[in-house]
Structures are given as C-alpha cells and as structure tokens.
Scaffold this active site. Structure first.
Site, mmCIF file in Angstrom:
data_model
loop_
_atom_site.group_PDB
_atom_site.id
_atom_site.type_symbol
_atom_site.label_atom_id
_atom_site.label_comp_id
_atom_site.label_asym_id
_atom_site.label_seq_id
_atom_site.Cartn_x
_atom_site.Cartn_y
_atom_site.Cartn_z
ATOM 1 N N TYR A 440 0.812 -1.217 0.000
ATOM 2 C CA TYR A 440 0.000 0.000 0.000
ATOM 3 C C TYR A 440 0.845 1.266 0.000
ATOM 4 C CZ TYR A 440 -0.100 -0.397 5.260
ATOM 5 O OH TYR A 440 0.179 -0.518 6.593
ATOM 6 N N GLU A 441 0.196 2.362 -0.357
ATOM 7 C CA GLU A 441 0.855 3.650 -0.603
ATOM 8 C C GLU A 441 1.903 3.563 -1.705
ATOM 9 O OE1 GLU A 441 -0.709 5.918 0.574
ATOM 10 O OE2 GLU A 441 -1.737 4.912 2.208
ATOM 11 N N GLY A 442 1.643 2.689 -2.674
ATOM 12 C CA GLY A 442 2.554 2.515 -3.801
ATOM 13 C C GLY A 442 3.459 1.324 -3.576
ATOM 14 N N GLN A 447 7.401 2.715 -6.248
ATOM 15 C CA GLN A 447 8.386 3.567 -5.579
ATOM 16 C C GLN A 447 9.706 3.576 -6.347
ATOM 17 O OE1 GLN A 447 7.422 5.447 -3.037
ATOM 18 N NE2 GLN A 447 5.430 4.463 -3.183
#
Length: 603
Positions: A440-442, A447
């Site tokens: 999650y969050e990329g 990233q």
C-alpha cells in the site's frame, strides 16, 4: 504474547550523538520547545503507552478482527479505549501547528512515537495514522473555512481522516478513476462512486471521519490531469462545528485480509455524498501528494517498527531456547544443550534483523531532520536542499525499509523454528502484518519508478548528486582515519559507482524506455543498501570516538561497531547482485511475448 521495550538507548544514540538533534532543534524557529527534558519525557511516556496500552491489544485485535453491523464498523475490543487515552494524552497534536490547536513540536518527534506504535500494534496505529496527512493536505490546500471546520478536530484527534484513491478497476493509475463530482447549490458537490482498500474508512473510535476523496468533475480532462480533490465528512458539521446530519457515504463491506486484521479496511460507497472542493479544480492529485508523501514515510516506519519487534522477540527466544551443542564445544555445560544464540546461523539471522532495525532507524531519523527543515527552517537554501533530499529519500524509506522489514520478520519466524509458525508466540502475525507494507501507498515497483524515473533521471541526476556529494565529503574527511578505513573505503567506491550506474541506465533509456522499468527495483535496493552504509559509517565513527574517550557504556558502542561491521561484510555485498541485474538490461525481461508466458499449460 510478544514483548517489546522501546529502543530508547539506540534512539538517544542516533538522535543526540550521531545526528546531534539538540543542535538541530536549536536551529529551528521555536525549537527551544523541544528541550532535552521535553524530548526525554515524550520518548519515555510514548514507550510506556506503546508497551502498556497498545501491545496487549495486538494479538487479541488480530484474532478478533473488525465487525460490520448495519453499515457501522466495530473495532476490536479495547481499541476505542486506547484511542481515547491517545487523544487525552495529546499525542495527535504533538507536531501540529499551534494555530490549529497543535503543540508545534518538530515533526521528527512524532515520527519517533510512530515507530513505537508500529512496533506494538500496527493495526491500531492505522486509525490515527492518516489523520496527520489529511490535516497537512487541508493546511496546505484547504480554504480558510475548511481549515476552521476540520483542522482543529483532526489535530486534537476527535475526528480522524482517510485517503480515498483506489477503485475496483484501478490502483496506482488514478487517471482511470470513475468517481464523479457534480456541482450542487451552495458550492458543494455530489460525490458518487466506490473506493476500495480504505484504511480506517469506517470505525467507532472517533466521533467523525473526514474522507479526502479523488473524483472527476463533469468537464474534466481525460487522465490524471482531470482529477480533483474533495473533503467528504461522514457526518456533515452543524452550525456549531459538531457532527450533524449523516452524509451519503457508507462502508459496503470489509476486506478479508492476510494481516492487519484489527484495522478496518473498507469498501466505501459514495452515493451523492456532499463534498467540498479542496484546492483548484483538476489539481487534486498535486494536493493529494501532500498526504501521500507523508503516508509513504509512515509506511517505511511501519517496516522499521515490525523489524524491531521481531528482532527483540527472536533475541529473547534465542537466549532461552536450548538446542544442540556449539560446534566449538559446549558453551553452557551445566545445561542439557546450548542456547541457540551460540550457533553462527542463528546469529546471522539475529544480526540481519538488528542491522535492518538500527539502519532503518538511522535513515528515518535522518529523513526526519529534512522534514523539520522543510517545514520549519528559516534558511531558504537549506530548505531547498532538504526538500531535494526528502524527495530522493522518500521512496527509499518507503520501499527499502518495507522490503527489509518483511525480511526481518521472516527471519524472526525462522529463529523460532516451528514455534514461529504457530500463533501463540505472535511471530507469524508480524510477518502477515508486514506483508501489506510492501503494497500500500505505492508498491515497491511504483516507488522504484518514482526514485529512478522521476527523482533521479528527470532531474538529470541532480537530486542524487546532492546526496552523493554529502557522502563524498564524509569519505574525504575520514580518508586519513585508519580505524574507519574498513567502512570508508567500500563506501567511497560504492558512492562513485552509484553515479556511474545511474548514468549507464540513463544512456540505455535514451534508446529504450523499458530500460528504466527493468532496472528500477534493483536500483532502489542498491540505493537503499548504499544509503544505510553511509549511515552505519557515521555511526561507527561516533562509536569509535566515544570509545576512545572512555565510555562507561562501552559494550553498547562495541555492539554498534560490530553491527556496522556485519552490515558491511554480510549485507552490503548484496549490491553486487543488484548491479549485475541492472547491467543485464531489459532484453531478457521483454523478449518473451505475453502469450508465450502460458506455453506449456496446454494439454
């Protein structure tokens, strides 16, 4: 049940000795508020709260999970009371602006507390976790009315925030979202659509939930250029600013997950919900990035916290568990067998955990200084440099620390052997909880593209040069320090190689853009290992200097040197594999057609 003691001694070493936080705080406007006494009190009370309040709820929350009843989510038993203590203690407001009810302390102090929370109860920590990012997004992009309505409530913690991006048909590619925002009377918008994977999207811990939602206006351009951001509260604030009428947003279902069972991961249905535009129309993605970048660093801290928790419990088990005799002869002849900590392979696993936890802590606290400077610094040039470093390091913090954090939790299970695979010891929960941090969050791949593609290559390597120049100056300054040569020489070589690798990828990418994607993850991991090497070299320098002065805590500093030596000799060589993979290029990845992947399945 797993145990946990906040690593206060190591925190003080990194903050006070290695990175000189007292001088750092003294340079910040109003930094005098973060006096040594105040910092010590925050660390000690945060450690107590994490161990005594949150840790006992971790396993029970995992086993009980959340319940959805008539559109309302009930968090596991004890979570609501713990959150009330968290708010009563003033923890949500620690680093917030005093203008909105915050205490105005440096952001880095809140990050230290965050590590303790993640180490003891990651699922619980996710409830207040996104509120800080939501507050930042509104502080930077909201109207005065929106700030007056929502910011104080988010800062004090009586309301929590979420980030609503992902939809069933699209994840990272937000240009594909289908959620729509139709203008209505009074400047509001009717928000309709479905968002999935929304952490803490619905719960009973706080009196209201403030959703920040990405949606598209009727005349929006195609793709990511047509995304707007809206604030959509669960309860519409009344004339006094208190929760009033229920808005048209409900939790449709809870996701059934591998881990973080104590947190409500929701499918959120917006059915003509009343929302208010944040920032300019069609500029919502830029506004949301304020929140996303904070969340990415927060997820990196999750990887760090879980690595530390796994290490502490694996170490305690290894000291107690008897198994076989040491190969060089009995080490505990009075016992039936030796503790497994005497065996080299167990030490390899423990030192891997220890190195990643201590290295990750140094990286987080180094990055935290950059955040403090960006947010509160008074020197424009220093702020610009800190912002460049922060942009470069954010994907490394997020992706590298979650990759090695997951490795560390797996090693923790391995130290326990079969006992690690069963629930009662709590080690398998750490693995399950850690697995989401790489997603999650990329994801790590996203990233990596951000680091190599956006941060490095798009800046013509200038952002990387800011950091490699700092490392070069460190190596130059210590060139004559024979005691530090075992760290400085390999670091200097890798630092130069980092730039050469980057240039090589850039040259290949000019002919074939796929080369960026082919190299990106290996490039990120290579970057992470070199970054930690720089920080371990600095730690070793500090440890050597303190030992030379004659420290009463000599064992701690010898341990720091031994950990740095293990990192350089056993973990840093992984850069060789990543370099070779980078130089192999895209050919072997892209040669096979998509159809050929399935050849051999046919009868």
């Amino acid at each position: 049940m797993p145990d946990y003691q906040a690593p206060l001694r190591d925190l003080r070493f990194v903050m006070d000795e290695m990175l000189d936080y007292p001088a750092h705080y003294a340079r910040l406007p109003a930094g005098e508020e973060a006096s040594p006494d105040v910092v010590a009190a925050i660390l000690e009370e945060g450690a107590r709260f994490a161990r005594e309040v949150l840790l006992p709820l971790n396993q029970s929350g995992d086993q009980e999970g959340c319940r959805l009843e008539g559109g309302e989510v009930k968090a596991p038993q004890g979570f609501k009371a713990a959150y009330a203590q968290y708010v009563e203690g003033g923890w949500p407001s620690l680093a917030a602006d005093p203008e909105h009810g915050g205490q105005g302390l440096p952001h880095s102090l809140a990050m230290v507390l965050n590590e303790m929370i993640c180490a003891t109860n990651l699922a619980w920590g996710m409830y207040p976790g996104l509120s800080h990012g939501a507050a930042d997004a509104l502080r930077h992009h909201g109207t005065d009315e929106q700030k007056a309505t929502y910011l104080t409530k988010l800062v004090e913690g009586t309301w929590t925030g979420t980030m609503c991006l992902t939809e069933p048909h699209c994840g990272t590619d937000l240009g594909l979202i289908k959620t729509r925002a139709l203008p209505t009377e009074g400047g509001a918008y009717a928000i309709t659509g479905t968002k999935i994977f929304i952490s803490a999207g619905e719960h009973d811990l706080a009196e209201n939930i403030v959703h920040l939602v990405l949606a598209k206006l009727p005349d929006a351009p195609e793709g990511s250029k047509g995304i707007s951001l809206f604030v959509v509260p669960k309860f519409l604030p009344d004339a006094d600013g208190n929760p009033g009428e229920r808005n048209g947003v409900v939790c449709g279902s809870l996701e059934h997950k591998m881990g973080i069972h104590g947190n409500a991961t929701c499918v959120m249905n917006f059915d003509g919900a009343k929302g208010f535009l944040v920032g300019a129309p069609n500029k919502g993605l830029a506004c949301m990035f304020t929140m996303m970048n904070a969340a990415r660093i927060g997820v990196g801290i999750q990887g760090l916290g879980l690595a530390e928790a796994s290490f502490q419990n694996a170490l305690a088990y290894a000291r107690d568990r008897l198994q076989m005799r040491a190969l060089s002869g009995p080490k505990a002849p009075e016992k039936a067998a030796d503790p497994i900590i005497v065996h080299p392979d167990v030490r390899r696993m423990l030192l891997t955990q220890k190195a990643f936890a201590e290295g990750g802590r140094m990286l987080v606290l180094y990055t935290a200084q950059m955040i403090d400077i960006v947010e509160h610094g008074s020197d424009a040039a220093e702020q610009e440099r800190a912002e460049t470093l922060l942009g470069l390091l954010t994907p490394i913090v997020k992706a590298f620390l979650t990759e090695v954090g997951f490795e560390a939790t797996n090693e923790g299970v391995q130290v326990f052997g079969g006992h690690g695979f069963i629930q009662e010891w709590g080690m398998e929960q750490l693995v399950r909880d850690a697995r989401i941090t790489r997603l999650y969050e990329g994801t790590t791949g996203i990233q990596a593209l951000d680091l190599l593609g956006r941060k490095v290559l798009m800046s013509q390597g200038e952002s990387l040069k800011v950091f490699t120049k700092e490392i070069h100056k460190f190596c130059q300054a210590e060139e004559g320090n024979r005691a530090l040569a075992e760290f400085v020489r390999p670091l200097a070589k890798l630092n130069a190689e980092w730039g050469e690798l980057t240039m090589g990828i850039g040259m290949k990418a000019m002919a074939d853009r796929e080369e960026v994607g082919a190299a990106s993850v290996d490039y990120l991991m290579y970057s992470g290992y070199v970054t930690l090497a720089y920080l371990f070299a600095r730690a070793a320098r500090q440890a050597q200097a303190t030992l030379a002065e004659g420290s009463e805590d000599a064992a701690f500093y010898r341990g720091k040197l031994n950990t740095a030596r293990f990192y350089f000799e056993r973990l840093l060589p992984r850069t060789r594999t990543h370099k070779q993979a980078i130089e192999a290029g895209a050919e072997s990845l892209m040669a096979m057609s998509a159809e050929d992947f399935g050849r051999g399945f046919e009868l």
